[in-house]
Design a protein around this motif. Structure first.
Motif, mmCIF file in Angstrom:
data_model
loop_
_atom_site.group_PDB
_atom_site.id
_atom_site.type_symbol
_atom_site.label_atom_id
_atom_site.label_comp_id
_atom_site.label_asym_id
_atom_site.label_seq_id
_atom_site.Cartn_x
_atom_site.Cartn_y
_atom_site.Cartn_z
ATOM 1 N N PHE A 88 -6.456 49.077 68.236
ATOM 2 C CA PHE A 88 -5.095 49.609 68.195
ATOM 3 C C PHE A 88 -4.686 50.163 66.832
ATOM 4 N N SER A 89 -5.614 50.258 65.905
ATOM 5 C CA SER A 89 -5.312 50.862 64.608
ATOM 6 C C SER A 89 -5.296 52.371 64.743
ATOM 7 N N ARG A 90 -4.227 52.976 64.306
ATOM 8 C CA ARG A 90 -4.111 54.441 64.394
ATOM 9 C C ARG A 90 -4.826 55.125 63.236
ATOM 10 N N TYR A 91 -5.024 54.397 62.142
ATOM 11 C CA TYR A 91 -5.645 54.963 60.954
ATOM 12 C C TYR A 91 -6.838 54.084 60.581
ATOM 13 N N LYS A 92 -7.971 54.699 60.300
ATOM 14 C CA LYS A 92 -9.197 53.958 60.002
ATOM 15 C C LYS A 92 -9.562 54.007 58.525
ATOM 16 N N ASN A 93 -9.311 55.112 57.894
ATOM 17 C CA ASN A 93 -9.686 55.345 56.512
ATOM 18 C C ASN A 93 -8.755 54.562 55.573
ATOM 19 N N PRO A 94 -9.306 53.791 54.631
ATOM 20 C CA PRO A 94 -8.449 53.007 53.713
ATOM 21 C C PRO A 94 -7.440 53.861 52.935
ATOM 22 N N ASP A 95 -7.843 55.067 52.533
ATOM 23 C CA ASP A 95 -6.910 55.940 51.818
ATOM 24 C C ASP A 95 -5.764 56.373 52.722
ATOM 25 N N ALA A 96 -6.074 56.658 53.972
ATOM 26 C CA ALA A 96 -5.038 57.052 54.928
ATOM 27 C C ALA A 96 -4.071 55.897 55.165
ATOM 28 N N VAL A 97 -4.594 54.686 55.256
ATOM 29 C CA VAL A 97 -3.753 53.503 55.461
ATOM 30 C C VAL A 97 -2.776 53.357 54.299
ATOM 31 N N ARG A 98 -3.270 53.516 53.077
ATOM 32 C CA ARG A 98 -2.416 53.416 51.892
ATOM 33 C C ARG A 98 -1.355 54.522 51.897
ATOM 34 N N GLN A 99 -1.751 55.737 52.261
ATOM 35 C CA GLN A 99 -0.809 56.855 52.298
ATOM 36 C C GLN A 99 0.291 56.637 53.335
ATOM 37 N N VAL A 100 -0.073 56.087 54.483
ATOM 38 C CA VAL A 100 0.924 55.819 55.530
ATOM 39 C C VAL A 100 1.986 54.864 55.003
ATOM 40 N N ARG A 101 1.556 53.780 54.367
ATOM 41 C CA ARG A 101 2.521 52.816 53.828
ATOM 42 C C ARG A 101 3.381 53.480 52.757
ATOM 43 N N GLU A 102 2.787 54.282 51.893
ATOM 44 C CA GLU A 102 3.548 54.956 50.835
ATOM 45 C C GLU A 102 4.594 55.902 51.413
ATOM 46 N N ILE A 103 4.210 56.671 52.409
ATOM 47 C CA ILE A 103 5.150 57.618 53.035
ATOM 48 C C ILE A 103 6.305 56.865 53.675
ATOM 49 N N LEU A 104 5.999 55.867 54.463
ATOM 50 C CA LEU A 104 7.062 55.131 55.149
ATOM 51 C C LEU A 104 7.948 54.375 54.162
ATOM 52 N N ALA A 105 7.374 53.894 53.061
ATOM 53 C CA ALA A 105 8.159 53.166 52.063
ATOM 54 C C ALA A 105 9.200 54.073 51.385
ATOM 55 N N ARG A 106 8.927 55.360 51.314
ATOM 56 C CA ARG A 106 9.883 56.308 50.706
ATOM 57 C C ARG A 106 11.223 56.344 51.435
ATOM 58 N N TYR A 107 11.220 55.957 52.694
ATOM 59 C CA TYR A 107 12.418 56.084 53.523
ATOM 60 C C TYR A 107 13.232 54.796 53.569
ATOM 61 N N GLN A 108 12.963 53.874 52.676
ATOM 62 C CA GLN A 108 13.731 52.626 52.556
ATOM 63 C C GLN A 108 13.830 51.890 53.880
ATOM 64 N N LEU A 109 12.713 51.839 54.580
ATOM 65 C CA LEU A 109 12.666 51.125 55.842
ATOM 66 C C LEU A 109 12.434 49.637 55.582
ATOM 67 N N ALA A 110 12.937 48.815 56.476
ATOM 68 C CA ALA A 110 12.604 47.391 56.428
ATOM 69 C C ALA A 110 11.125 47.269 56.805
ATOM 70 N N GLU A 111 10.484 46.198 56.374
ATOM 71 C CA GLU A 111 9.066 45.985 56.686
ATOM 72 C C GLU A 111 8.801 46.084 58.187
ATOM 73 N N PHE A 112 9.684 45.480 58.965
ATOM 74 C CA PHE A 112 9.552 45.501 60.420
ATOM 75 C C PHE A 112 9.550 46.934 60.945
ATOM 76 N N GLU A 113 10.481 47.748 60.471
ATOM 77 C CA GLU A 113 10.585 49.142 60.908
ATOM 78 C C GLU A 113 9.339 49.924 60.493
ATOM 79 N N LEU A 114 8.924 49.724 59.264
ATOM 80 C CA LEU A 114 7.757 50.412 58.729
ATOM 81 C C LEU A 114 6.529 50.129 59.592
#
Length: 138
Positions: A65-91
């Protein structure tokens, strides 16, 4: 959270303990479990002796069920979502489910529109576009 206040994820009323907790997306858990699995294989003559059935099933689940496999992509996804001041749950919900439209994102995480720092549709669209670019180039 007071005893009278009912939990409601749509309004991000999920309990203080959960609001303060660090949540992980499936893809992050997959990377962690993969690393642990590799460590177990290296330290044991028979790696299957070291891996419990629960560990094995958990690893299979998050890999599936992982949408992203590449470690760099995983890091980028978290960085992008973190820019929007989302709660951890939302992110994590958005990172795991990868909505394609603003309407899907709001349906999955209604609190992104109802909280005091509500995102406008353009900001949500930009966030989804950024995520889809990561997926496309992964």
């Amino acid at each position: 959270m007071s005893g009278e206040e009912e939990e409601n994820a749509a309004e991000l009323k999920i309990g203080d303990e959960f609001l303060k907790a660090k949540c992980l997306m499936n893809c992050e858990v997959s990377l962690i479990l993969e690393h642990k699995y590799e460590q177990l294989q290296q330290t044991s003559d028979d790696p299957m002796n070291q891996v419990s059935q629960v560990f094995e099933k958990s690893l299979q689940y998050v890999k599936r069920f992982s949408r992203y496999k590449n470690p760099d992509a995983v890091r980028q996804v978290r960085e992008i979502l973190a820019r929007y001041q989302l709660a951890e749950f939302e992110l994590c919900v958005l990172g795991n489910l990868c909505p394609e439209t603003v309407e899907e994102a709001i349906a999955m995480v209604p609190s992104i529109k109802t909280r005091g720092r509500a995102q406008d549709d353009d900001a949500i669209e930009k966030m989804l576009t950024d995520l889809s670019l990561i997926k496309k180039f992964e």
